[in-house]
Design a protein around this motif. Structure first.
Motif, PDB file in Angstrom:
ATOM      1  N   ASN A 247       0.932  -1.152  -0.098  1.00  0.00           N
ATOM      2  CA  ASN A 247      -0.002   0.104   0.025  1.00  0.00           C
ATOM      3  C   ASN A 247       0.918   1.306  -0.045  1.00  0.00           C
ATOM      4  O   ASN A 247       0.675   2.258  -0.683  1.00  0.00           O
ATOM      5  CB  ASN A 247      -1.073  -0.005   1.176  1.00  0.00           C
ATOM      6  N   ARG A 248       1.997   1.275   0.690  1.00  0.00           N
ATOM      7  CA  ARG A 248       2.883   2.520   0.972  1.00  0.00           C
ATOM      8  C   ARG A 248       3.419   2.580  -0.283  1.00  0.00           C
ATOM      9  O   ARG A 248       3.790   3.619  -0.892  1.00  0.00           O
ATOM     10  CB  ARG A 248       3.767   2.084   2.044  1.00  0.00           C
ATOM     11  N   PHE A 249       4.005   1.521  -1.012  1.00  0.00           N
ATOM     12  CA  PHE A 249       4.760   1.529  -2.396  1.00  0.00           C
ATOM     13  C   PHE A 249       3.748   2.157  -3.477  1.00  0.00           C
ATOM     14  O   PHE A 249       4.128   3.101  -4.184  1.00  0.00           O
ATOM     15  CB  PHE A 249       5.146  -0.030  -2.904  1.00  0.00           C
ATOM     16  N   ILE A 250       2.463   1.719  -3.259  1.00  0.00           N
ATOM     17  CA  ILE A 250       1.500   2.115  -4.456  1.00  0.00           C
ATOM     18  C   ILE A 250       1.355   3.820  -4.312  1.00  0.00           C
ATOM     19  O   ILE A 250       1.294   4.346  -5.175  1.00  0.00           O
ATOM     20  CB  ILE A 250       0.006   1.455  -4.107  1.00  0.00           C
ATOM     21  N   LYS A 251       1.373   4.005  -3.054  1.00  0.00           N
ATOM     22  CA  LYS A 251       1.107   5.586  -2.688  1.00  0.00           C
ATOM     23  C   LYS A 251       2.173   6.303  -3.293  1.00  0.00           C
ATOM     24  O   LYS A 251       1.999   7.475  -4.146  1.00  0.00           O
ATOM     25  CB  LYS A 251       1.022   5.881  -1.411  1.00  0.00           C
ATOM     26  N   ILE A 252       3.486   5.980  -3.212  1.00  0.00           N
ATOM     27  CA  ILE A 252       4.654   6.545  -3.756  1.00  0.00           C
ATOM     28  C   ILE A 252       4.553   6.391  -5.468  1.00  0.00           C
ATOM     29  O   ILE A 252       4.734   7.687  -6.086  1.00  0.00           O
ATOM     30  CB  ILE A 252       5.932   5.742  -3.441  1.00  0.00           C
ATOM     31  N   LYS A 253       4.186   5.246  -6.024  1.00  0.00           N
ATOM     32  CA  LYS A 253       3.973   5.337  -7.326  1.00  0.00           C
ATOM     33  C   LYS A 253       2.829   6.315  -7.845  1.00  0.00           C
ATOM     34  O   LYS A 253       3.073   6.830  -8.905  1.00  0.00           O
ATOM     35  CB  LYS A 253       3.944   3.766  -7.722  1.00  0.00           C
TER      36      LYS A 253
END
Length: 259
Positions: A247-253
């Motif tokens: 979820n955190r990675f998706i927010k960054i992307k």
């Protein structure tokens, strides 16, 4: 095009570009050789990437052992889900072989529907059996892959939903308004983890129609597969951590996409 790197070149690249520290290069080389560089790094970057600058992920300094430990956790979760998937496939396949065999062998269907099912089974190209002609249906279905069986299930959803419900009895996740999408998600999950692609990648790279990332349904799929045998607290907590990281990675992307 990325060129082949030796193990020493891989380690140098990880140190210089991903801020990874190595306590023992020889141990690290053995790990990279056995675990696959792409799988380990692609998995753990989901946890350790903090930002994106100039098209490149940014990382805080971490020890290689931490990257490896996170990857090994992903492997343990994947192995647990594999076991549950195999059991699900075995049951669904067995039921499909019986109920579809009953439709064909007992001449329940009209000629059009019967010929459509025969055609679907023939396209599966089951090895070591003569061309399917509508006899011994259960034998042919029992040797189909889950992806091939999915095509038969789709046909039942459209034409004989009552038979589909018999097959998936007890699996409420598969009795859904968007059942075909849920089946596709399960097949995709299976193809990821049975080919050793990290679960983190399955969760972190689910694209919406607008090009953004959204793993909502993939999280539901993992929860469903885990629930088939859910008495392992380590796996439960590990899945929660993997979802949090993805979820955190998706927010960054997505933040880069919107900007």
């Amino acid at each position: 095009m990325k060129h082949f790197k030796s193990l020493d070149e891989q380690i140098d690249y990880l140190h210089n570009n991903k801020n990874i520290e190595f306590q023992d290069r020889e141990v690290a080389k053995n790990i990279l050789l056995d675990c696959n560089y792409y799988n380990l790094i692609s998995c753990s970057k989901i946890k350790f990437a903090t930002n994106i600058k100039n098209g490149n992920h940014v990382y805080n300094k971490q020890d290689f052992n931490e990257w490896n430990e996170y990857f090994l956790m992903d492997c343990k979760v994947s192995e647990h889900l594999m076991t549950n998937l195999i059991e699900l496939e075995r049951i669904i396949n067995s039921r499909a072989a019986y109920y579809i065999g009953e439709l064909i062998e007992n001449r329940v269907l009209g000629n059009r529907d019967r010929n459509e099912i025969i055609s679907i089974i023939q396209r599966a190209e089951v090895e070591k059996l003569p061309k399917y002609t509508g006899e011994e249906t259960w034998k042919y279905i029992s040797k189909m892959t889950f992806g091939e069986l999915k095509t038969l299930l789709f046909w039942l959803i459209d034409r004989r939903k009552n038979v589909y419900y018999q097959i998936i009895s007890g699996y409420s996740h598969l009795r859904h308004a968007n059942t075909k999408n849920r089946l596709n998600d399960i097949v995709q999950l299976r193809n990821f983890i049975f080919h050793f692609t990290p679960l983190n990648i399955y969760l972190a790279y689910s694209y919406r129609y607008d090009g953004s990332l959204d793993n909502t349904y993939r999280k539901e799929t993992i929860d469903f597969i885990y629930s088939l045998s859910s008495d392992n607290e380590y796996i439960k907590h590990s899945i929660a951590e993997i979802i949090e990281c993805s979820n955190r990675f998706i927010k960054i992307k997505n933040s880069q996409l919107s900007s």
